[in-house]
Structures are given as C-alpha cells and as structure tokens.
Design a protein around this motif. Sequence first.
Motif, short mmCIF file in Angstrom:
data_model
loop_
_atom_site.label_atom_id
_atom_site.label_comp_id
_atom_site.label_asym_id
_atom_site.label_seq_id
_atom_site.Cartn_x
_atom_site.Cartn_y
_atom_site.Cartn_z
N ALA A 102 -68.08 -62.31 -64.20
CA ALA A 102 -68.80 -62.94 -65.31
C ALA A 102 -69.84 -61.97 -65.84
CB ALA A 102 -69.47 -64.23 -64.83
N ARG A 103 -69.82 -61.75 -67.14
CA ARG A 103 -70.81 -60.86 -67.74
C ARG A 103 -72.09 -61.63 -68.00
NH1 ARG A 103 -69.38 -57.19 -72.82
NH2 ARG A 103 -69.51 -59.17 -73.92
N THR A 104 -73.21 -61.04 -67.60
CA THR A 104 -74.52 -61.64 -67.81
C THR A 104 -75.37 -60.62 -68.56
OG1 THR A 104 -75.52 -60.77 -65.79
CG2 THR A 104 -74.31 -62.86 -65.60
N GLU A 105 -76.59 -61.00 -68.87
CA GLU A 105 -77.48 -60.06 -69.56
C GLU A 105 -77.85 -58.88 -68.65
OE1 GLU A 105 -81.80 -62.13 -68.93
OE2 GLU A 105 -80.58 -62.84 -70.60
N ASP A 106 -77.70 -59.05 -67.34
CA ASP A 106 -78.00 -57.99 -66.38
C ASP A 106 -76.78 -57.19 -65.96
OD1 ASP A 106 -80.70 -58.79 -66.32
OD2 ASP A 106 -80.24 -60.31 -64.80
N GLY A 107 -75.63 -57.45 -66.54
CA GLY A 107 -74.40 -56.76 -66.16
C GLY A 107 -73.37 -57.76 -65.68
N TRP A 108 -72.46 -57.29 -64.87
CA TRP A 108 -71.38 -58.14 -64.37
C TRP A 108 -71.72 -58.70 -63.00
CZ3 TRP A 108 -67.17 -59.48 -67.20
CH2 TRP A 108 -66.92 -58.74 -68.36
N GLU A 109 -71.36 -59.95 -62.78
CA GLU A 109 -71.47 -60.58 -61.46
C GLU A 109 -70.06 -60.95 -61.02
OE1 GLU A 109 -74.07 -63.94 -61.57
OE2 GLU A 109 -75.80 -62.74 -62.15
N ALA A 110 -69.80 -60.74 -59.74
CA ALA A 110 -68.47 -61.04 -59.20
C ALA A 110 -68.57 -62.09 -58.12
CB ALA A 110 -67.82 -59.78 -58.64
N SER A 111 -67.53 -62.89 -58.02
CA SER A 111 -67.43 -63.85 -56.93
C SER A 111 -65.97 -63.99 -56.53
CB SER A 111 -68.04 -65.20 -57.31
OG SER A 111 -67.38 -65.75 -58.43
N ASP A 112 -65.76 -64.02 -55.22
CA ASP A 112 -64.43 -64.29 -54.68
C ASP A 112 -64.15 -65.75 -54.99
OD1 ASP A 112 -62.10 -64.17 -53.24
OD2 ASP A 112 -63.06 -64.16 -51.28
N THR A 113 -62.94 -66.06 -55.34
CA THR A 113 -62.65 -67.44 -55.70
C THR A 113 -61.38 -67.93 -55.02
OG1 THR A 113 -62.45 -68.96 -57.55
CG2 THR A 113 -61.38 -66.86 -57.81
N GLU A 114 -61.40 -69.17 -54.65
CA GLU A 114 -60.23 -69.83 -54.08
C GLU A 114 -59.48 -70.54 -55.20
OE1 GLU A 114 -58.93 -69.88 -50.98
OE2 GLU A 114 -60.44 -68.39 -50.44
N LEU A 115 -58.19 -70.41 -55.21
CA LEU A 115 -57.38 -71.03 -56.25
C LEU A 115 -56.55 -72.20 -55.73
CD1 LEU A 115 -56.15 -67.82 -58.08
CD2 LEU A 115 -58.10 -69.27 -58.64
N ASP A 116 -56.86 -72.67 -54.51
CA ASP A 116 -56.06 -73.73 -53.90
C ASP A 116 -56.06 -75.02 -54.72
OD1 ASP A 116 -55.45 -72.02 -51.86
OD2 ASP A 116 -56.97 -72.81 -50.50
N ASP A 117 -57.16 -75.32 -55.42
CA ASP A 117 -57.24 -76.56 -56.20
C ASP A 117 -56.87 -76.36 -57.67
OD1 ASP A 117 -58.05 -77.96 -53.94
OD2 ASP A 117 -60.17 -77.53 -54.31
N VAL A 118 -56.50 -75.15 -58.03
CA VAL A 118 -56.14 -74.83 -59.41
C VAL A 118 -54.64 -75.02 -59.58
CG1 VAL A 118 -56.06 -73.02 -61.16
CG2 VAL A 118 -58.04 -73.23 -59.65
N GLU A 119 -54.25 -75.89 -60.52
CA GLU A 119 -52.83 -76.16 -60.74
C GLU A 119 -52.33 -75.68 -62.10
OE1 GLU A 119 -52.18 -80.30 -60.08
OE2 GLU A 119 -52.57 -80.15 -57.94
N THR A 120 -53.24 -75.51 -63.05
CA THR A 120 -52.83 -75.14 -64.40
C THR A 120 -53.76 -74.06 -64.95
OG1 THR A 120 -54.25 -76.77 -65.50
CG2 THR A 120 -52.02 -77.51 -64.86
N LEU A 121 -53.36 -73.46 -66.04
CA LEU A 121 -54.20 -72.49 -66.71
C LEU A 121 -55.48 -73.15 -67.21
CD1 LEU A 121 -54.54 -69.58 -67.67
CD2 LEU A 121 -53.23 -70.18 -69.73
N ALA A 122 -55.40 -74.40 -67.64
CA ALA A 122 -56.59 -75.13 -68.08
C ALA A 122 -57.58 -75.31 -66.93
CB ALA A 122 -56.19 -76.49 -68.66
N ASP A 123 -57.08 -75.61 -65.73
CA ASP A 123 -57.94 -75.72 -64.55
C ASP A 123 -58.63 -74.38 -64.27
OD1 ASP A 123 -57.03 -78.33 -64.18
OD2 ASP A 123 -55.68 -77.80 -62.53
N LEU A 124 -57.87 -73.30 -64.39
CA LEU A 124 -58.42 -71.96 -64.15
C LEU A 124 -59.50 -71.64 -65.19
CD1 LEU A 124 -58.15 -69.46 -62.34
CD2 LEU A 124 -56.46 -68.60 -63.96
N ALA A 125 -59.25 -71.99 -66.44
CA ALA A 125 -60.24 -71.76 -67.50
C ALA A 125 -61.51 -72.56 -67.24
CB ALA A 125 -59.64 -72.11 -68.85
N ASP A 126 -61.37 -73.80 -66.79
CA ASP A 126 -62.54 -74.62 -66.47
C ASP A 126 -63.35 -74.00 -65.34
OD1 ASP A 126 -61.84 -76.44 -68.44
OD2 ASP A 126 -60.92 -77.88 -67.04
N LEU A 127 -62.67 -73.50 -64.32
CA LEU A 127 -63.33 -72.83 -63.20
C LEU A 127 -64.11 -71.62 -63.70
CD1 LEU A 127 -63.58 -72.64 -60.02
CD2 LEU A 127 -61.65 -71.08 -60.15
N ALA A 128 -63.52 -70.84 -64.57
CA ALA A 128 -64.18 -69.66 -65.12
C ALA A 128 -65.37 -70.05 -65.99
CB ALA A 128 -63.18 -68.83 -65.93
#
Length: 181
Positions: free
Chosen positions: A8-34
């Motif tokens: 995720a880009r912020t005003e201070d640069g990029w922040e990263a986070s490891d993410t679990e996709l076990d509860d993601v079933e669709t591209l829309a779910d993934l977009a909501d998570l992001a």
Amino acid sequence: MYFAALLARTEDGWEASDTELDDVETLADLADLAREAATDDEPVLVCIEQEGAWFGVVRIEGEDDPRVFVSNAAAAMRSSYGEILLSDELLGREPENPDALDQLVDLDGTEDGEPETKETADGDESGPEAPEGAPIGPLGDTGLLADLGLEDKALLSLAPEDALSEIADALGCTDVLEAVR
C-alpha cells in the motif's frame, strides 16, 4: 507454496503486509481486502506468486475496478488463488456457473501435482495442457505498473521466481517487501 502480500502506498512510501487469502473467494473479495489497507485513494497492489510457476499483480485504486496481470494464465488456472484473479471478464468468456466457487471444497492453495499432459495418437505425451479458456502465457493489463516505474515490456519479461523482488525494486520498496516474506 504460495506467497501473497499487500503493498500500500502512503505519504511516507510503501507499506507491506503478508496476507492470508483463505477467506478470499472472488476478485471482488480481494479488492475489498486491498481497499482496507489503502490510504486515501493511493494504489494498493496485491502480489501473489506460486514458486516458479506464475505470479499475479492486482492494482486497486479507490473504487475503480481492479486491474489484473497474471504471468501465466494456464498455470494460474490450476490453482485456487490463480482462479480468483482470472475472472470470466479477463478471460473473455461468459460465466458458466456463477456458483462454481461455492462448489469447490478443501482447496487451501497448496495443491501440487504434475501438470496435465495430453497423449498424442502415437502414445507420446506433449507438454502441459491449458485449461479451457486460459491461454498459456501472460494475461491482463500489462501497463498496470507503468506509472510506478515498471513498463509493460519489463513486466512481461519477469521470471516468476524473481518477479516480486523485481517489482519491489522498481517501486523502491524491496526492504519493505522482504521484511514480510
């Protein structure tokens, strides 16, 4: 083995986070998570890789539709996480069964196995067979990272095993991504 991270880009640069996709079933779910990780309308990238087989990048900005790139659609189609990225719209087809994801059970993204082969008339086996509707090779928006420092030709030339590191280098956030890897 899969690796998935949110950048995720912020005003201070990029922040990263490891993410679990076990509860993601669709591209829309993934977009909501992001979108949950977004600061204002700054871009968020979801980066997914399966060791040496394929990688995918999804770019989400505000309420815009997700932009998707997958390095090898046929390889991604054989994985539950890849199927999330390969929407019917991206593949250029009509949805065959809108409830198909609900019918999949026990898929945790760690399915391995030999690529499917096709036997020819003389009994020889040819290479991997692409799932119906999924081309062998790249698919999606090759320009989704162009304004962030990675042109489409460079994205297309990335090897799956090095892709996320190369993307992080282009974004200037290698240390941030490696910290969550």
